[in-house]
Scaffold this motif. Structure first.
Motif, PDB file in Angstrom:
ATOM      1  N   GLY A 292     103.161  99.578  20.525  1.00  0.00           N
ATOM      2  CA  GLY A 292     102.514 100.873  20.671  1.00  0.00           C
ATOM      3  C   GLY A 292     101.638 101.001  21.895  1.00  0.00           C
ATOM      4  O   GLY A 292     101.235 102.107  22.248  1.00  0.00           O
ATOM      5  N   ALA A 293     101.302  99.878  22.534  1.00  0.00           N
ATOM      6  CA  ALA A 293     100.438  99.916  23.719  1.00  0.00           C
ATOM      7  C   ALA A 293     101.299 100.173  24.951  1.00  0.00           C
ATOM      8  O   ALA A 293     102.386  99.601  25.090  1.00  0.00           O
ATOM      9  CB  ALA A 293      99.689  98.600  23.865  1.00  0.00           C
ATOM     10  N   PRO A 294     100.822 101.048  25.850  1.00  0.00           N
ATOM     11  CA  PRO A 294     101.599 101.293  27.075  1.00  0.00           C
ATOM     12  C   PRO A 294     101.605 100.061  27.965  1.00  0.00           C
ATOM     13  O   PRO A 294     100.640  99.283  27.980  1.00  0.00           O
ATOM     14  CB  PRO A 294     100.856 102.454  27.731  1.00  0.00           C
ATOM     15  N   ALA A 295     102.677  99.862  28.679  1.00  0.00           N
ATOM     16  CA  ALA A 295     102.763  98.722  29.596  1.00  0.00           C
ATOM     17  C   ALA A 295     101.727  98.882  30.695  1.00  0.00           C
ATOM     18  O   ALA A 295     101.479  99.985  31.181  1.00  0.00           O
ATOM     19  CB  ALA A 295     104.167  98.632  30.180  1.00  0.00           C
ATOM     20  N   TRP A 296     101.103  97.787  31.051  1.00  0.00           N
ATOM     21  CA  TRP A 296     100.102  97.796  32.123  1.00  0.00           C
ATOM     22  C   TRP A 296     100.773  97.380  33.433  1.00  0.00           C
ATOM     23  O   TRP A 296     101.598  96.466  33.423  1.00  0.00           O
ATOM     24  CB  TRP A 296      98.977  96.807  31.782  1.00  0.00           C
ATOM     25  N   PRO A 297     100.429  98.018  34.567  1.00  0.00           N
ATOM     26  CA  PRO A 297      99.472  99.122  34.746  1.00  0.00           C
ATOM     27  C   PRO A 297     100.175 100.478  34.757  1.00  0.00           C
ATOM     28  O   PRO A 297     101.306 100.611  35.189  1.00  0.00           O
ATOM     29  CB  PRO A 297      98.872  98.813  36.117  1.00  0.00           C
ATOM     30  N   GLN A 298      99.437 101.481  34.311  1.00  0.00           N
ATOM     31  CA  GLN A 298      99.936 102.849  34.298  1.00  0.00           C
ATOM     32  C   GLN A 298      99.309 103.705  35.392  1.00  0.00           C
ATOM     33  O   GLN A 298      99.688 104.858  35.569  1.00  0.00           O
ATOM     34  CB  GLN A 298      99.646 103.493  32.937  1.00  0.00           C
ATOM     35  N   ARG A 299      98.306 103.135  36.096  1.00  0.00           N
ATOM     36  CA  ARG A 299      97.595 103.877  37.139  1.00  0.00           C
ATOM     37  C   ARG A 299      97.048 102.880  38.161  1.00  0.00           C
ATOM     38  O   ARG A 299      97.178 101.659  37.972  1.00  0.00           O
ATOM     39  CB  ARG A 299      96.477 104.715  36.530  1.00  0.00           C
ATOM     40  N   PRO A 300      96.456 103.355  39.259  1.00  0.00           N
ATOM     41  CA  PRO A 300      95.961 102.436  40.287  1.00  0.00           C
ATOM     42  C   PRO A 300      94.937 101.438  39.747  1.00  0.00           C
ATOM     43  O   PRO A 300      94.167 101.725  38.829  1.00  0.00           O
ATOM     44  CB  PRO A 300      95.322 103.384  41.314  1.00  0.00           C
ATOM     45  N   VAL A 301      94.958 100.263  40.354  1.00  0.00           N
ATOM     46  CA  VAL A 301      94.046  99.181  40.007  1.00  0.00           C
ATOM     47  C   VAL A 301      93.017  99.035  41.134  1.00  0.00           C
ATOM     48  O   VAL A 301      93.376  99.053  42.314  1.00  0.00           O
ATOM     49  CB  VAL A 301      94.822  97.849  39.833  1.00  0.00           C
ATOM     50  N   THR A 302      91.733  98.912  40.770  1.00  0.00           N
ATOM     51  CA  THR A 302      90.674  98.748  41.760  1.00  0.00           C
ATOM     52  C   THR A 302      90.308  97.281  41.889  1.00  0.00           C
ATOM     53  O   THR A 302      90.013  96.610  40.892  1.00  0.00           O
ATOM     54  CB  THR A 302      89.423  99.545  41.371  1.00  0.00           C
ATOM     55  N   LEU A 303      90.338  96.786  43.115  1.00  0.00           N
ATOM     56  CA  LEU A 303      89.989  95.400  43.418  1.00  0.00           C
ATOM     57  C   LEU A 303      88.648  95.439  44.151  1.00  0.00           C
ATOM     58  O   LEU A 303      88.574  95.865  45.301  1.00  0.00           O
ATOM     59  CB  LEU A 303      91.079  94.770  44.282  1.00  0.00           C
TER      60      LEU A 303
END
Length: 307
Positions: A6-17
């Motif tokens: 049920g959890a969406p696959a990661w990542p679904q949006r930009p990642v901040t480093l």
């Protein structure tokens, strides 16, 4: 490992480093190189954001308090994740418990660099000059408590000399003032002075790694210059807030390992004098524990503290 049902696959949006230092230093350069490869592997933009202050504590503290969802990550390193624990009486986080450490990007030796017209032509010359006029020679570093600062303090103690420390807010302003002749020498990551050394504006007296660095093959190590066993290199890696799901940790670690195998990354690392890391989550966490102990002993022995 597959995502929970049920959890969406990661990542679904930009990642901040988050880089907890100003632009232009080794942490920033390495982060931006690796971020490009991570973006390709993860299928989402990996955006580098500089949040400097307090020798890395501000940016690292913000990441420690962020949600452990994989969208806010830290460029961890020797200052913010090891040295600071011995330098500050109060820390906004504990590197041993506040983070999931994912992987090491690189090791970055320091170089002792002087202006072209500085009289010392070797480390032995510098030590002799410093003993003749104690406290008369100043050295720059990227900041109080930085790898450059503590490496030079270690060397000064080993050589029984007294130098005046001039801390800067990052590597870029430090090297700029040394080139301008405001300060005669600097202890700094090997990549930062390279173009200026090649242009003849600066000279390298020694490097702090156990072996000579490929960028400066003619420059001796501090160890071979009369101080056997001396080693004081920086390191850079990837960490996340504690509680990051194991499947995201594994995916990130695999993406970092893949990035570090990329021929272009290896070529760019070699050009900057960076030594690719080979530590995954468990090894990187153990390494950080050992570095906290090592640098804690150094700061106690040297009596260096920051507020």
């Amino acid at each position: 490992m597959a995502a929970a049902a049920g959890a969406p696959a990661w990542p679904q949006r930009p990642v901040t480093l988050v880089v907890p230092f100003p632009p232009g230093g080794s942490n920033d350069v390495v982060a931006r190189l690796v971020a490009q490869q991570l973006s390709a592997s993860l299928g989402q933009p990996v955006v580098v954001e500089n949040r400097p202050g307090a020798n890395g504590n501000i940016g690292a503290g913000q990441v420690a308090r962020a949600a452990p969802d994989g969208y806010t990550l830290l460029v961890s390193g020797n200052g913010q994740n090891a040295m600071n624990h011995g330098l500050y009486r109060q820390m906004p986080y504990d590197s041993r418990t506040s983070f999931n450490h994912v992987a090491q990007f690189a090791t970055v030796p320091n170089a002792l660099v002087v202006t072209e017209d500085f009289p010392a032509r070797s480390l032995a010359d510098l030590i002799r000059m410093a003993k003749e006029k104690p406290g008369s020679i100043s050295f720059a570093s990227p900041g109080s408590g930085s790898s450059g600062h503590l490496a030079m303090a270690m060397l000064a103690r080993a050589a029984a000399i007294e130098l005046m420390h001039v801390p800067y807010r990052g590597a870029a302003p430090a090297i700029t003032d040394v080139i301008a002749g405001q300060v005669p020498l600097v202890m700094i990551n090997v990549d930062v002075p390279l173009p200026h050394v090649r242009a003849g504006r600066l000279r390298v007296l020694a490097v702090t790694s156990e072996a000579r660095n490929a960028l400066y093959p003619d420059a001796p190590t501090v160890a071979e210059s009369g101080f056997p066993g001396f080693s004081a290199s920086g390191w850079i890696g990837l960490s996340a807030p504690a509680g990051l799901p194991p499947e995201i940790t594994e995916k990130l670690a695999a993406a970092v390992a893949n990035a570090l195998r990329d021929p272009q990354i290896r070529e760019r690392f070699a050009a900057g004098g960076y030594i690719p890391g080979d530590r995954g989550p468990a090894d990187y966490a153990r390494f950080i524990d050992a570095e906290i102990a090592k640098w804690g002993q150094v700061t106690r022995d040297l009596g260096i503290t920051l507020e």
